[in-house]
Design a protein around this motif. Structure first.
Motif, PDB file in Angstrom:
ATOM      1  N   GLY A  16      29.674  41.807  38.734  1.00  0.00           N
ATOM      2  CA  GLY A  16      29.653  40.798  39.784  1.00  0.00           C
ATOM      3  C   GLY A  16      31.042  40.451  40.286  1.00  0.00           C
ATOM      4  O   GLY A  16      32.056  40.997  39.834  1.00  0.00           O
ATOM      5  N   ASP A  17      31.092  39.541  41.251  1.00  0.00           N
ATOM      6  CA  ASP A  17      32.353  39.081  41.836  1.00  0.00           C
ATOM      7  C   ASP A  17      33.188  40.239  42.377  1.00  0.00           C
ATOM      8  O   ASP A  17      34.426  40.208  42.317  1.00  0.00           O
ATOM      9  N   GLY A  18      32.522  41.268  42.874  1.00  0.00           N
ATOM     10  CA  GLY A  18      33.229  42.372  43.497  1.00  0.00           C
ATOM     11  C   GLY A  18      33.843  43.373  42.551  1.00  0.00           C
ATOM     12  O   GLY A  18      34.561  44.284  42.994  1.00  0.00           O
ATOM     13  N   ARG A  19      33.579  43.251  41.267  1.00  0.00           N
ATOM     14  CA  ARG A  19      34.140  44.201  40.301  1.00  0.00           C
ATOM     15  C   ARG A  19      33.452  45.558  40.458  1.00  0.00           C
ATOM     16  O   ARG A  19      32.235  45.644  40.401  1.00  0.00           O
ATOM     17  N   LYS A  20      34.247  46.610  40.624  1.00  0.00           N
ATOM     18  CA  LYS A  20      33.695  47.940  40.857  1.00  0.00           C
ATOM     19  C   LYS A  20      33.838  48.857  39.649  1.00  0.00           C
ATOM     20  O   LYS A  20      33.024  49.753  39.442  1.00  0.00           O
ATOM     21  N   GLY A  37      43.870  37.795  36.623  1.00  0.00           N
ATOM     22  CA  GLY A  37      43.492  37.699  38.018  1.00  0.00           C
ATOM     23  C   GLY A  37      43.768  38.947  38.824  1.00  0.00           C
ATOM     24  O   GLY A  37      43.348  39.045  39.985  1.00  0.00           O
ATOM     25  N   GLN A  38      44.460  39.924  38.235  1.00  0.00           N
ATOM     26  CA  GLN A  38      44.817  41.139  38.969  1.00  0.00           C
ATOM     27  C   GLN A  38      44.246  42.405  38.343  1.00  0.00           C
ATOM     28  O   GLN A  38      44.392  43.491  38.900  1.00  0.00           O
ATOM     29  N   GLY A  39      43.630  42.278  37.178  1.00  0.00           N
ATOM     30  CA  GLY A  39      43.051  43.443  36.532  1.00  0.00           C
ATOM     31  C   GLY A  39      44.081  44.329  35.857  1.00  0.00           C
ATOM     32  O   GLY A  39      45.172  43.892  35.488  1.00  0.00           O
ATOM     33  N   VAL A  40      43.722  45.612  35.724  1.00  0.00           N
ATOM     34  CA  VAL A  40      44.568  46.574  35.022  1.00  0.00           C
ATOM     35  C   VAL A  40      45.828  46.863  35.834  1.00  0.00           C
ATOM     36  O   VAL A  40      45.771  47.130  37.028  1.00  0.00           O
ATOM     37  N   GLN A  41      46.967  46.814  35.148  1.00  0.00           N
ATOM     38  CA  GLN A  41      48.232  47.187  35.770  1.00  0.00           C
ATOM     39  C   GLN A  41      48.693  48.563  35.309  1.00  0.00           C
ATOM     40  O   GLN A  41      49.264  49.323  36.074  1.00  0.00           O
ATOM     41  N   ARG A  42      48.417  48.858  34.045  1.00  0.00           N
ATOM     42  CA  ARG A  42      48.836  50.151  33.504  1.00  0.00           C
ATOM     43  C   ARG A  42      47.863  50.584  32.425  1.00  0.00           C
ATOM     44  O   ARG A  42      47.397  49.772  31.628  1.00  0.00           O
ATOM     45  N   LEU A  85      32.021  50.763  32.900  1.00  0.00           N
ATOM     46  CA  LEU A  85      30.974  50.556  33.894  1.00  0.00           C
ATOM     47  C   LEU A  85      31.565  50.861  35.267  1.00  0.00           C
ATOM     48  O   LEU A  85      32.603  50.303  35.638  1.00  0.00           O
ATOM     49  N   ILE A  86      30.932  51.771  36.001  1.00  0.00           N
ATOM     50  CA  ILE A  86      31.407  52.195  37.314  1.00  0.00           C
ATOM     51  C   ILE A  86      30.299  51.952  38.334  1.00  0.00           C
ATOM     52  O   ILE A  86      29.222  52.551  38.248  1.00  0.00           O
ATOM     53  N   GLU A  87      30.544  51.056  39.268  1.00  0.00           N
ATOM     54  CA  GLU A  87      29.557  50.758  40.306  1.00  0.00           C
ATOM     55  C   GLU A  87      29.540  51.886  41.346  1.00  0.00           C
ATOM     56  O   GLU A  87      30.543  52.591  41.529  1.00  0.00           O
ATOM     57  N   PRO A  88      28.409  52.060  42.047  1.00  0.00           N
ATOM     58  CA  PRO A  88      28.316  53.138  43.045  1.00  0.00           C
ATOM     59  C   PRO A  88      29.404  53.051  44.110  1.00  0.00           C
ATOM     60  O   PRO A  88      29.877  54.082  44.603  1.00  0.00           O
ATOM     61  N   GLU A  89      29.821  51.837  44.454  1.00  0.00           N
ATOM     62  CA  GLU A  89      30.815  51.647  45.514  1.00  0.00           C
ATOM     63  C   GLU A  89      32.172  52.253  45.158  1.00  0.00           C
ATOM     64  O   GLU A  89      33.015  52.475  46.041  1.00  0.00           O
ATOM     65  N   ALA A  90      32.403  52.515  43.867  1.00  0.00           N
ATOM     66  CA  ALA A  90      33.691  53.067  43.433  1.00  0.00           C
ATOM     67  C   ALA A  90      33.688  54.585  43.373  1.00  0.00           C
ATOM     68  O   ALA A  90      34.743  55.205  43.153  1.00  0.00           O
ATOM     69  N   ILE A 147      40.912  47.470  38.998  1.00  0.00           N
ATOM     70  CA  ILE A 147      40.082  47.831  37.850  1.00  0.00           C
ATOM     71  C   ILE A 147      40.102  46.665  36.881  1.00  0.00           C
ATOM     72  O   ILE A 147      41.170  46.171  36.506  1.00  0.00           O
ATOM     73  N   ASP A 148      38.919  46.210  36.485  1.00  0.00           N
ATOM     74  CA  ASP A 148      38.799  45.052  35.600  1.00  0.00           C
ATOM     75  C   ASP A 148      38.512  45.486  34.165  1.00  0.00           C
ATOM     76  O   ASP A 148      38.262  46.666  33.889  1.00  0.00           O
ATOM     77  N   VAL A 149      38.558  44.529  33.262  1.00  0.00           N
ATOM     78  CA  VAL A 149      38.266  44.802  31.856  1.00  0.00           C
ATOM     79  C   VAL A 149      37.263  43.788  31.324  1.00  0.00           C
ATOM     80  O   VAL A 149      37.128  42.683  31.852  1.00  0.00           O
TER      81      VAL A 149
END
Length: 250
Positions: free
Chosen positions: A131-135, A158-163, A182-187, A221-223
């Protein structure tokens, strides 16, 4: 959404088991119905438990062993299994292996490495983080003491993965990526393009280098932290011994 397992690798450090089997089919758990539990069994069981009905498995090294078990695994876990051939499994690294499943990514997937023994709570953690736009959401161990070999991740609130790389000071890392995403179709299209760029630059690179390519392009990219749960990536015989201890818990 479907399950996706990368099971094309040779696992040379696990010989003699991998003389005749891909790493994903090396026994790690007790026998059930006359067959020893494998990493692939654990991944399929987890997918079935969260309600998935379809799984794709990327195969390459000793792929005939997976083809031979396909029907039995489908019956055992109530899943439709599609096998995706990686024609360069013994030559190139897994950035190419994941790219081979680029059409599968369009359905949205939970990706599990074929050498990661982990509980189904990891999949639940990823699903809860949607959710919240996480792809793209990576399962992250923020508890384990890290060393040089782990796939380490630095995040920014707030910025997700940096490295994401093995090549960093363990003390600088937020945690370890455990090999489940988890990989959403939009990605799908952007990820496939990043993977292609990655293996064309160097076929020996990991798909995590493809994730870094995405981050470098400005893709978020989120975690999802998995908590203090037992899991292991099986690379060698010591890992296999630990995997067999952990698998008995599931």
């Amino acid at each position: 959404m479907i399950g996706l397992v990368l099971a094309a690798g040779a696992g040379r450090r696990l010989r003699p088991y991998t003389d005749t089997l891909p790493k994903a089919l090396v026994p790690v758990g007790p026998e059930q119905d006359g067959e020893a539990t494998t990493v692939l069994d654990i991944a399929l069981k987890n997918f079935a438990e969260i309600g998935l009905t379809e799984v794709a498995v990327v195969v390459g090294y000793r792929k005939e062993a997976v083809y031979e078990r396909q029907a039995a695994l489908e019956a055992k876990y109530g899943l439709k299994i599609t096998l995706v051939d990686n024609d360069k499994a013994e030559e190139w690294n897994n950035a190419y292996s994941l790219w081979c499943a680029r059409d599968v990514l369009k359905k949205g997937v939970i990706l599990a490495n074929g050498d990661t023994v982990h509980p189904v709570s990891v999949e639940h953690s990823l699903l809860a983080a949607r959710g919240d736009g996480r792809k793209i959401i990576l399962a992250l161990d923020t508890v384990k003491q890290l060393a040089d070999e782990e796939m380490k991740v630095i995040t920014d609130d707030g910025q997700g993965v940096q490295r994401i790389t093995k090549l960093m000071d363990p003390a600088a890392a937020t945690g370890e990526y455990i090999g489940v995403t988890l990989i959403e179709p939009e990605a799908a299209e952007e990820l496939a393009d990043a993977l292609k760029t990655t293996f064309e630059r160097d076929p020996d690179l990991y798909y995590e280098d493809g994730y870094q390519e995405l981050v470098n392009r400005g893709f978020r990219i989120d975690v999802a932290p998995i908590g203090d749960v037992p899991w292991v990536e099986i690379d060698n015989h010591d890992d296999l011994a630990k995997g067999r201890e952990i698998a008995c818990l599931y």
